[in-house]
Motif scaffolding. Structure first.
Motif, PDB file in Angstrom:
ATOM      1  N   LEU A 158       0.840  -1.197   0.000  1.00  0.00           N
ATOM      2  CA  LEU A 158       0.000   0.000   0.000  1.00  0.00           C
ATOM      3  C   LEU A 158       0.877   1.250   0.000  1.00  0.00           C
ATOM      4  CD1 LEU A 158      -2.675  -1.112   2.621  1.00  0.00           C
ATOM      5  CD2 LEU A 158      -2.827  -1.196   0.119  1.00  0.00           C
ATOM      6  N   GLU A 159       0.403   2.287  -0.637  1.00  0.00           N
ATOM      7  CA  GLU A 159       1.155   3.530  -0.784  1.00  0.00           C
ATOM      8  C   GLU A 159       1.598   4.116   0.555  1.00  0.00           C
ATOM      9  OE1 GLU A 159      -0.049   7.905  -2.262  1.00  0.00           O
ATOM     10  OE2 GLU A 159      -0.446   6.304  -3.712  1.00  0.00           O
ATOM     11  N   LYS A 160       0.734   4.035   1.567  1.00  0.00           N
ATOM     12  CA  LYS A 160       1.052   4.622   2.878  1.00  0.00           C
ATOM     13  C   LYS A 160       1.585   3.591   3.862  1.00  0.00           C
ATOM     14  CE  LYS A 160      -2.149   8.429   2.451  1.00  0.00           C
ATOM     15  NZ  LYS A 160      -3.235   9.175   3.064  1.00  0.00           N
ATOM     16  N   GLY A 161       2.001   2.436   3.362  1.00  0.00           N
ATOM     17  CA  GLY A 161       2.530   1.383   4.221  1.00  0.00           C
ATOM     18  C   GLY A 161       1.520   0.273   4.429  1.00  0.00           C
ATOM     19  N   GLY A 162       2.021  -0.881   4.753  1.00  0.00           N
ATOM     20  CA  GLY A 162       1.160  -2.038   4.945  1.00  0.00           C
ATOM     21  C   GLY A 162       0.925  -2.773   3.640  1.00  0.00           C
ATOM     22  N   VAL A 163       0.016  -3.739   3.677  1.00  0.00           N
ATOM     23  CA  VAL A 163      -0.269  -4.568   2.508  1.00  0.00           C
ATOM     24  C   VAL A 163      -1.774  -4.687   2.301  1.00  0.00           C
ATOM     25  CG1 VAL A 163       1.881  -5.908   2.588  1.00  0.00           C
ATOM     26  CG2 VAL A 163      -0.097  -6.664   3.922  1.00  0.00           C
ATOM     27  N   LEU A 164      -2.150  -5.141   1.122  1.00  0.00           N
ATOM     28  CA  LEU A 164      -3.550  -5.257   0.751  1.00  0.00           C
ATOM     29  C   LEU A 164      -4.271  -6.350   1.542  1.00  0.00           C
ATOM     30  CD1 LEU A 164      -5.749  -4.219  -1.201  1.00  0.00           C
ATOM     31  CD2 LEU A 164      -5.012  -6.001  -2.788  1.00  0.00           C
ATOM     32  N   VAL A 165      -3.610  -7.515   1.710  1.00  0.00           N
ATOM     33  CA  VAL A 165      -4.236  -8.669   2.364  1.00  0.00           C
ATOM     34  C   VAL A 165      -3.356  -9.133   3.524  1.00  0.00           C
ATOM     35  CG1 VAL A 165      -5.132 -11.005   2.050  1.00  0.00           C
ATOM     36  CG2 VAL A 165      -5.171  -9.402   0.131  1.00  0.00           C
ATOM     37  N   SER A 166      -3.954  -9.312   4.686  1.00  0.00           N
ATOM     38  CA  SER A 166      -3.193  -9.769   5.855  1.00  0.00           C
ATOM     39  C   SER A 166      -2.639 -11.170   5.649  1.00  0.00           C
ATOM     40  CB  SER A 166      -4.090  -9.760   7.101  1.00  0.00           C
ATOM     41  OG  SER A 166      -5.167 -10.676   6.957  1.00  0.00           O
ATOM     42  N   GLU A 167      -1.519 -11.428   6.278  1.00  0.00           N
ATOM     43  CA  GLU A 167      -0.977 -12.790   6.283  1.00  0.00           C
ATOM     44  C   GLU A 167      -1.740 -13.655   7.278  1.00  0.00           C
ATOM     45  OE1 GLU A 167       3.253 -12.679   6.928  1.00  0.00           O
ATOM     46  OE2 GLU A 167       3.608 -11.656   5.014  1.00  0.00           O
ATOM     47  N   LYS A 168      -2.169 -13.049   8.379  1.00  0.00           N
ATOM     48  CA  LYS A 168      -2.912 -13.780   9.411  1.00  0.00           C
ATOM     49  C   LYS A 168      -4.353 -13.972   8.950  1.00  0.00           C
ATOM     50  CE  LYS A 168      -4.205 -11.883  13.327  1.00  0.00           C
ATOM     51  NZ  LYS A 168      -4.194 -11.293  14.679  1.00  0.00           N
ATOM     52  N   ILE A 169      -4.801 -15.203   8.982  1.00  0.00           N
ATOM     53  CA  ILE A 169      -6.159 -15.558   8.595  1.00  0.00           C
ATOM     54  C   ILE A 169      -6.839 -16.226   9.784  1.00  0.00           C
ATOM     55  CG2 ILE A 169      -7.586 -16.930   7.012  1.00  0.00           C
ATOM     56  CD1 ILE A 169      -5.939 -14.715   5.611  1.00  0.00           C
ATOM     57  N   LYS A 170      -8.042 -15.785  10.080  1.00  0.00           N
ATOM     58  CA  LYS A 170      -8.822 -16.404  11.146  1.00  0.00           C
ATOM     59  C   LYS A 170      -9.732 -17.451  10.516  1.00  0.00           C
ATOM     60  CE  LYS A 170     -12.007 -15.368  14.890  1.00  0.00           C
ATOM     61  NZ  LYS A 170     -12.733 -14.294  15.591  1.00  0.00           N
ATOM     62  N   LEU A 171      -9.732 -18.652  11.057  1.00  0.00           N
ATOM     63  CA  LEU A 171     -10.631 -19.715  10.623  1.00  0.00           C
ATOM     64  C   LEU A 171     -11.826 -19.741  11.558  1.00  0.00           C
ATOM     65  CD1 LEU A 171      -8.007 -22.554  10.070  1.00  0.00           C
ATOM     66  CD2 LEU A 171      -8.976 -21.001   8.371  1.00  0.00           C
ATOM     67  N   VAL A 172     -13.028 -19.846  10.987  1.00  0.00           N
ATOM     68  CA  VAL A 172     -14.255 -19.865  11.761  1.00  0.00           C
ATOM     69  C   VAL A 172     -15.114 -20.999  11.210  1.00  0.00           C
ATOM     70  CG1 VAL A 172     -16.254 -18.545  12.520  1.00  0.00           C
ATOM     71  CG2 VAL A 172     -14.109 -17.359  12.021  1.00  0.00           C
ATOM     72  N   LEU A 173     -15.290 -22.050  12.006  1.00  0.00           N
ATOM     73  CA  LEU A 173     -16.003 -23.235  11.552  1.00  0.00           C
ATOM     74  C   LEU A 173     -17.285 -23.432  12.355  1.00  0.00           C
ATOM     75  CD1 LEU A 173     -12.875 -25.553  11.635  1.00  0.00           C
ATOM     76  CD2 LEU A 173     -13.678 -24.196   9.717  1.00  0.00           C
ATOM     77  N   ASP A 174     -18.330 -23.769  11.650  1.00  0.00           N
ATOM     78  CA  ASP A 174     -19.608 -24.113  12.262  1.00  0.00           C
ATOM     79  C   ASP A 174     -20.009 -25.426  11.603  1.00  0.00           C
ATOM     80  OD1 ASP A 174     -21.985 -24.139  13.590  1.00  0.00           O
ATOM     81  OD2 ASP A 174     -22.755 -22.287  12.714  1.00  0.00           O
ATOM     82  N   VAL A 175     -19.882 -26.526  12.327  1.00  0.00           N
ATOM     83  CA  VAL A 175     -19.993 -27.854  11.735  1.00  0.00           C
ATOM     84  C   VAL A 175     -21.163 -28.626  12.339  1.00  0.00           C
ATOM     85  CG1 VAL A 175     -18.800 -30.054  11.373  1.00  0.00           C
ATOM     86  CG2 VAL A 175     -17.495 -27.911  11.380  1.00  0.00           C
ATOM     87  N   GLN A 176     -21.989 -29.183  11.458  1.00  0.00           N
ATOM     88  CA  GLN A 176     -23.038 -30.094  11.896  1.00  0.00           C
ATOM     89  C   GLN A 176     -22.705 -31.478  11.344  1.00  0.00           C
ATOM     90  OE1 GLN A 176     -27.538 -30.629  10.786  1.00  0.00           O
ATOM     91  NE2 GLN A 176     -27.332 -28.927  12.217  1.00  0.00           N
ATOM     92  N   LEU A 177     -22.825 -32.464  12.204  1.00  0.00           N
ATOM     93  CA  LEU A 177     -22.519 -33.846  11.852  1.00  0.00           C
ATOM     94  C   LEU A 177     -23.792 -34.679  11.894  1.00  0.00           C
ATOM     95  CD1 LEU A 177     -19.394 -34.289  14.150  1.00  0.00           C
ATOM     96  CD2 LEU A 177     -19.385 -33.752  11.707  1.00  0.00           C
ATOM     97  N   ALA A 178     -23.829 -35.699  11.056  1.00  0.00           N
ATOM     98  CA  ALA A 178     -24.950 -36.654  11.043  1.00  0.00           C
ATOM     99  C   ALA A 178     -24.414 -38.029  11.413  1.00  0.00           C
ATOM    100  CB  ALA A 178     -25.592 -36.692   9.660  1.00  0.00           C
ATOM    101  N   LYS A 179     -25.046 -38.651  12.403  1.00  0.00           N
ATOM    102  CA  LYS A 179     -24.639 -39.986  12.852  1.00  0.00           C
ATOM    103  C   LYS A 179     -24.835 -40.996  11.722  1.00  0.00           C
ATOM    104  CE  LYS A 179     -23.676 -43.105  16.106  1.00  0.00           C
ATOM    105  NZ  LYS A 179     -22.730 -43.085  17.158  1.00  0.00           N
ATOM    106  N   GLN A 180     -23.821 -41.809  11.486  1.00  0.00           N
ATOM    107  CA  GLN A 180     -23.879 -42.842  10.454  1.00  0.00           C
ATOM    108  C   GLN A 180     -24.308 -44.160  11.074  1.00  0.00           C
ATOM    109  OE1 GLN A 180     -23.059 -41.694   7.017  1.00  0.00           O
ATOM    110  NE2 GLN A 180     -23.691 -40.099   8.427  1.00  0.00           N
ATOM    111  N   ALA A 181     -25.032 -44.935  10.316  1.00  0.00           N
ATOM    112  CA  ALA A 181     -25.548 -46.208  10.824  1.00  0.00           C
ATOM    113  C   ALA A 181     -24.450 -47.212  11.077  1.00  0.00           C
ATOM    114  CB  ALA A 181     -26.546 -46.793   9.821  1.00  0.00           C
TER     115      ALA A 181
END
Length: 181
Positions: A158-181
């Motif tokens: 970026l012109e005034k310092g820094g970058v367009l995309v952060s290196e640090k990425i936050k993962l956010v998971l919301d998982v639903q599972l189905a019981k298998q027979a």
């Protein structure tokens, strides 16, 4: 809620499959160093095998990289390209757990052929039976990673310092599972 032997009784042992229509694998990145861009992967599959000793349970997840979605077609196309996921060469990314203590899930995340450890804080949301008699379980998980560790290095200064995309990425998971027979 921490997963313990007590909560495991409600969950039960055995194989649970990811319910892709009720699961979101999301991520958050900083844009211009000041705002956030959120995205997700729409094509997720996998299983969780719950063991008698919950710490021995194993999660295996596969994500189709072409299913990345941020709500902006041009950005999604860039993420699918060689600068990021290179979906033509690497159509999938994967996660396989290596340890679990009831709160923290550690595993190996593979992106673009590079495998690195990742740590996720897990919250168990409970078990329910849907109106058709199917047993479901739900979890939330969060973690952070540095995308450059997997070769996702594209950026713009970026012109005034820094970058367009952060290196640090936050993962956010919301998982639903189905019981298998």
């Amino acid at each position: 809620m921490t997963i313990t032997d007590t909560t495991l009784k409600g969950l039960g042992t055995g194989t649970w499959a990811i319910d892709p229509t009720h699961t979101e694998v999301g991520f958050v990145a900083r844009h211009l160093m000041v705002s956030k861009v959120r995205g997700s992967f729409d094509d997720v599959s996998g299983t969780v095998v719950v063991a008698d000793d919950v710490t021995q349970s194993v999660a295996d997840v596969t994500i189709k990289t072409a299913s990345v979605s941020t709500g902006t077609a041009d950005r999604d196309a860039h993420l699918r390209g060689e600068d990021f996921f290179d979906v033509e060469k690497f159509p999938e990314m994967s996660f396989r757990s290596t340890s679990f203590d009831g709160e923290t899930l550690i595993g190996e995340l593979t992106i673009k052929g590079v495998t690195k450890p990742v740590t996720l804080d897990v919250e168990f949301n409970g078990v329910a039976t849907d109106p058709w008699g199917n047993e479901k379980a739900a979890f939330e998980a969060e973690g952070e990673l540095n995308r450059t560790d997997w070769g996702l290095t594209w950026n713009a200064a970026l012109e005034k310092g820094g970058v367009l995309v952060s290196e640090k990425i936050k993962l956010v998971l919301d998982v639903q599972l189905a019981k298998q027979a």
